[in-house]
Write an enzyme that holds these catalytic residues in place. Sequence first.
Site, mmCIF file in Angstrom:
data_model
loop_
_atom_site.group_PDB
_atom_site.id
_atom_site.type_symbol
_atom_site.label_atom_id
_atom_site.label_comp_id
_atom_site.label_asym_id
_atom_site.label_seq_id
_atom_site.Cartn_x
_atom_site.Cartn_y
_atom_site.Cartn_z
ATOM 1 N N GLY A 23 25.308 -26.340 -19.902
ATOM 2 C CA GLY A 23 24.300 -25.897 -18.951
ATOM 3 C C GLY A 23 24.899 -25.667 -17.588
ATOM 4 N N GLU A 24 24.251 -24.797 -16.815
ATOM 5 C CA GLU A 24 24.715 -24.521 -15.458
ATOM 6 C C GLU A 24 23.527 -24.088 -14.618
ATOM 7 O OE1 GLU A 24 28.239 -22.105 -13.085
ATOM 8 O OE2 GLU A 24 27.978 -21.828 -15.242
ATOM 9 N N GLY A 25 23.443 -24.608 -13.412
ATOM 10 C CA GLY A 25 22.353 -24.255 -12.514
ATOM 11 C C GLY A 25 22.859 -24.071 -11.104
ATOM 12 N N GLY A 28 24.959 -27.327 -9.992
ATOM 13 C CA GLY A 28 26.042 -27.918 -10.748
ATOM 14 C C GLY A 28 26.081 -27.503 -12.200
ATOM 15 N N LYS A 29 26.905 -28.208 -12.964
ATOM 16 C CA LYS A 29 27.113 -27.892 -14.366
ATOM 17 C C LYS A 29 26.902 -29.136 -15.222
ATOM 18 C CE LYS A 29 30.619 -24.470 -13.076
ATOM 19 N NZ LYS A 29 32.041 -24.066 -13.199
ATOM 20 N N VAL A 30 26.586 -28.899 -16.495
ATOM 21 C CA VAL A 30 26.407 -29.999 -17.448
ATOM 22 C C VAL A 30 27.356 -29.774 -18.620
ATOM 23 C CG1 VAL A 30 24.801 -31.283 -18.895
ATOM 24 C CG2 VAL A 30 23.969 -30.183 -16.810
ATOM 25 N N LYS A 45 26.764 -34.595 -16.048
ATOM 26 C CA LYS A 45 26.230 -33.651 -15.064
ATOM 27 C C LYS A 45 27.079 -33.737 -13.800
ATOM 28 C CE LYS A 45 21.721 -32.242 -13.190
ATOM 29 N NZ LYS A 45 20.267 -32.583 -13.178
ATOM 30 N N ASP A 147 7.846 -30.501 -12.726
ATOM 31 C CA ASP A 147 8.586 -29.352 -13.247
ATOM 32 C C ASP A 147 8.716 -29.441 -14.766
ATOM 33 O OD1 ASP A 147 9.900 -26.899 -12.994
ATOM 34 O OD2 ASP A 147 11.877 -27.840 -12.845
#
Length: 318
Positions: A23-25, A28-30, A45, A147
């Site tokens: 994952g990436e947002g 940051g990244k996971v 994370k 959320d």
Amino acid sequence: MPIFKKEKKMEVYENLEKIEKIGEGTYGKVYKVKDINTGQIFALKKLKLENNDEGVCVSTLREISLLRALSNSSYIVRLLDVKQIRNKVGKLLLYLVFQHMDSDLKQYITSYCRRLTKLPPQIIKSFLYQICKGVSYCHSRGVMHRDLKPSNLLVDQERGLIKIADLGLGRTFIIPIKKYTHQIMTLWYRAPEVLLGDTLYSTAVDMWSVGCIFAEMSLMKPLFKGDSEINQLHSIFRCLGTPNESIWPGVTKLRDWHIYPQWKNNDLRILVPDLDPSGLDLLCKMLTYEPSKRISAKKAVEHPYFADLDKSQFENVI
């Protein structure tokens, strides 16, 4: 819980090796990582900290604080460790280690769509019960998630478990309710009171999101799919009818209320045809316009829809 070795050369968790990025947002990244000593799999994370001079940003501290407080629940993803370091160039980094889950609910639904099949009714019921239990746990401890959406619900496919994650927008609440920002939640799962600019919202906003997720599990697609706040409101009103003072006292006094087209209420049996009568009743209670009349998470888990569900399977689960 893994035993983490002492850092070496400013590299964090030398006993964990990266398997893949999952994952990436924006922040940051996971990564999926493995403990080389035990073989256990975790999610790591890695967060970017925007203001190094002032330390960790408020939203990050909030997420860590809330996760630590809520991690004892079987229905919340477990935060196992937190570590803050400076890398070789002096940049401040924050690492959070979570229990690893196979996928999220969005990916899980997509996997069924690819096979041109729908989620079995008992899986929908099981997942919804666990989501409601997790939300109830949060609310009972004074926390709104704010959320809730399929990508923030993590799935363990082998064990049939689903857990709430990503509390970055979570807020503690107090009585009397104080004002909060209305810029929260992914649009498709955003409660109408928030879309209409109400800043005195409370836990009912989470239950609207749960209702949207419930409908999506049955339909295999979002129930309300707007591309802007006004379009999202129109999408809701087309399905549930345009609200007025008789069904939602005070709605016309909300900050962003305007004169809207007058759509009639559609029958949920037509909108979500695969749910049985008790499921439709619960969905209707979740998608009630007036927030004070919307079913609470605590009441939802007691609904007859879950009467035939073996709830003992979720007890003492890690």
